[in-house]
Design an enzyme around this catalytic site. Sequence first.
Site, PDB file in Angstrom:
ATOM      1  N   GLU A 178      -3.599   5.293  11.680  1.00 18.29           N
ATOM      2  CA  GLU A 178      -3.780   3.967  11.068  1.00 18.29           C
ATOM      3  C   GLU A 178      -3.671   4.031   9.542  1.00 18.29           C
ATOM      4  OE1 GLU A 178      -7.569   2.030  11.783  1.00 18.29           O
ATOM      5  OE2 GLU A 178      -6.893   0.152  10.900  1.00 18.29           O
ATOM      6  N   LYS A 220      -1.087   2.437  14.295  1.00 22.42           N
ATOM      7  CA  LYS A 220      -1.858   1.195  14.072  1.00 22.42           C
ATOM      8  C   LYS A 220      -1.609   0.722  12.641  1.00 22.42           C
ATOM      9  CE  LYS A 220      -6.534  -0.735  14.192  1.00 22.42           C
ATOM     10  NZ  LYS A 220      -7.782  -0.803  14.942  1.00 22.42           N
TER      11      LYS A 220
HETATM   12  C1  5MM Z   1     -13.683  -2.308  13.413  1.00 20.19           C
HETATM   13  O1  5MM Z   1     -13.524  -1.877  12.067  1.00 20.19           O
HETATM   14  C2  5MM Z   1     -13.015  -0.555  11.914  1.00 20.19           C
HETATM   15  C3  5MM Z   1     -13.957   0.315  11.192  1.00 20.19           C
HETATM   16  O2  5MM Z   1     -14.041   0.013   9.836  1.00 20.19           O
HETATM   17  P1  5MM Z   1     -15.078   0.825   8.884  1.00 20.19           P
HETATM   18  O3  5MM Z   1     -14.836   2.275   9.066  1.00 20.19           O
HETATM   19  O4  5MM Z   1     -14.696   0.311   7.533  1.00 20.19           O
HETATM   20  O5  5MM Z   1     -16.439   0.436   9.266  1.00 20.19           O
HETATM   21  C4  5MM Z   1     -11.609  -0.620  11.276  1.00 20.19           C
HETATM   22  O6  5MM Z   1     -11.058   0.626  11.043  1.00 20.19           O
HETATM   23  C5  5MM Z   1     -10.751  -1.348  12.249  1.00 20.19           C
HETATM   24  O7  5MM Z   1     -10.570  -0.567  13.409  1.00 20.19           O
HETATM   25  C6  5MM Z   1      -9.389  -1.691  11.702  1.00 20.19           C
HETATM   26  O8  5MM Z   1      -9.416  -2.002  10.337  1.00 20.19           O
HETATM   27  C7  5MM Z   1      -8.896  -2.904  12.461  1.00 20.19           C
HETATM   28  O9  5MM Z   1      -9.865  -3.909  12.379  1.00 20.19           O
HETATM   29  P2  5MM Z   1      -9.440  -5.339  11.866  1.00 20.19           P
HETATM   30  O10 5MM Z   1     -10.745  -6.075  11.666  1.00 20.19           O
HETATM   31  O11 5MM Z   1      -8.649  -5.142  10.614  1.00 20.19           O
HETATM   32  O12 5MM Z   1      -8.619  -5.878  13.008  1.00 20.19           O
END
Ligand code: 5MM
Length: 341
Positions: A178, A220
Amino acid sequence: MNLTELNGIATAMVVSGKGILAADESSGTIKKRFDAIGVESTEENRRDYREMLFRSQEAMSQCISGVILYDETIWQDAKDGTPLVKLIEQSGAIPGIKVDEGTQALPMCPGELVTVGLDKLAERLKKYYERGARFAKWRAVIDIGSGIPSMTAISVNAHALARYAALCQAAQIVPIVEPEVLMDGDHDIDRCYEVTQRVLNKTFQELRVQRVALEGMVLKPNMAISGKKCAKQASVEEVAEKTIRLLKACVPAAVPGIAFLSGGQSDEEATAHLNAMHKLGRLPWGLTFSYGRALQAAPQKAWSGKAENVAAGQTAFSHRARMNGLASKGEWQSSLEKKAA
Ligand code: 5MM
């Protein structure tokens, strides 16, 4: 490494009609989400909330291929003592685990970050595999601003992503790679396109150098999209067309699938963009969602930490999962949202 098995898991993660639930918010992030709905972020509340999602039978069995967990969650049991990992497996979805340990300031590069967590990763992956995780996730964060991103930030993050991916495959775990280019700035869609292209090209270069088998991974990425503060917001059609053009230019067909992050888009925008991409014709890889916020904002609001709202939270989650499942086949229509409202 058994590449046939890794490829089978990666393919199942991006199967048409289903996508990934990103429920891997770290403690700080889930606290922010709970603050917004007036819920205290205790271990029990975090468990109850995630148990509510994983027990959403309709969503989990029909629209969710895999769930990304946070370290705390993978070791937690449901109220009745069933491990949360088992609930996910029983629904037919695949359990996965976030293994990065967040970001740190990148030395010599003001305002830029590098994702950390490679130390002892091989040992941690072994334990996660024993607990049931069959895929993992590592997120690199690239910001767009004046003079950034630097090539340094792109390189070190791509290098770490590839090291993580190789360690995962050696542990028989499918890596979700990602590299997130943030949509927080005032840049336009073309600047996002250009930066994401550099980031993806460098990431695939590093993956090859470090001998990662592209057939056994999932990408991702962010979409090519206007920054949130940009005065000119690109249309759904422009986002879809530019994102597919970008991905076709950068992502080898050997990669079984791509599962987007939502990155701060509204629930419906994230669904509409994915749907529009599937209207553009046949694609060389599976293309679906791996949303966090765009799948969870509605159930969080509906639940609001109250036991009597669990059914409402599950209904809200099932709706978003169903809408995105349809979008992953190009079968979503905005009228379906209105009907449910
Ligand atoms: C769910 O959020 C994930 C964890 O974020 P942190 O490590 O900052 O707490 C994040 O990696 C998430 O999997 C991705 O950004 C995709 O989430 P979004 O909200 O962008 O769809």
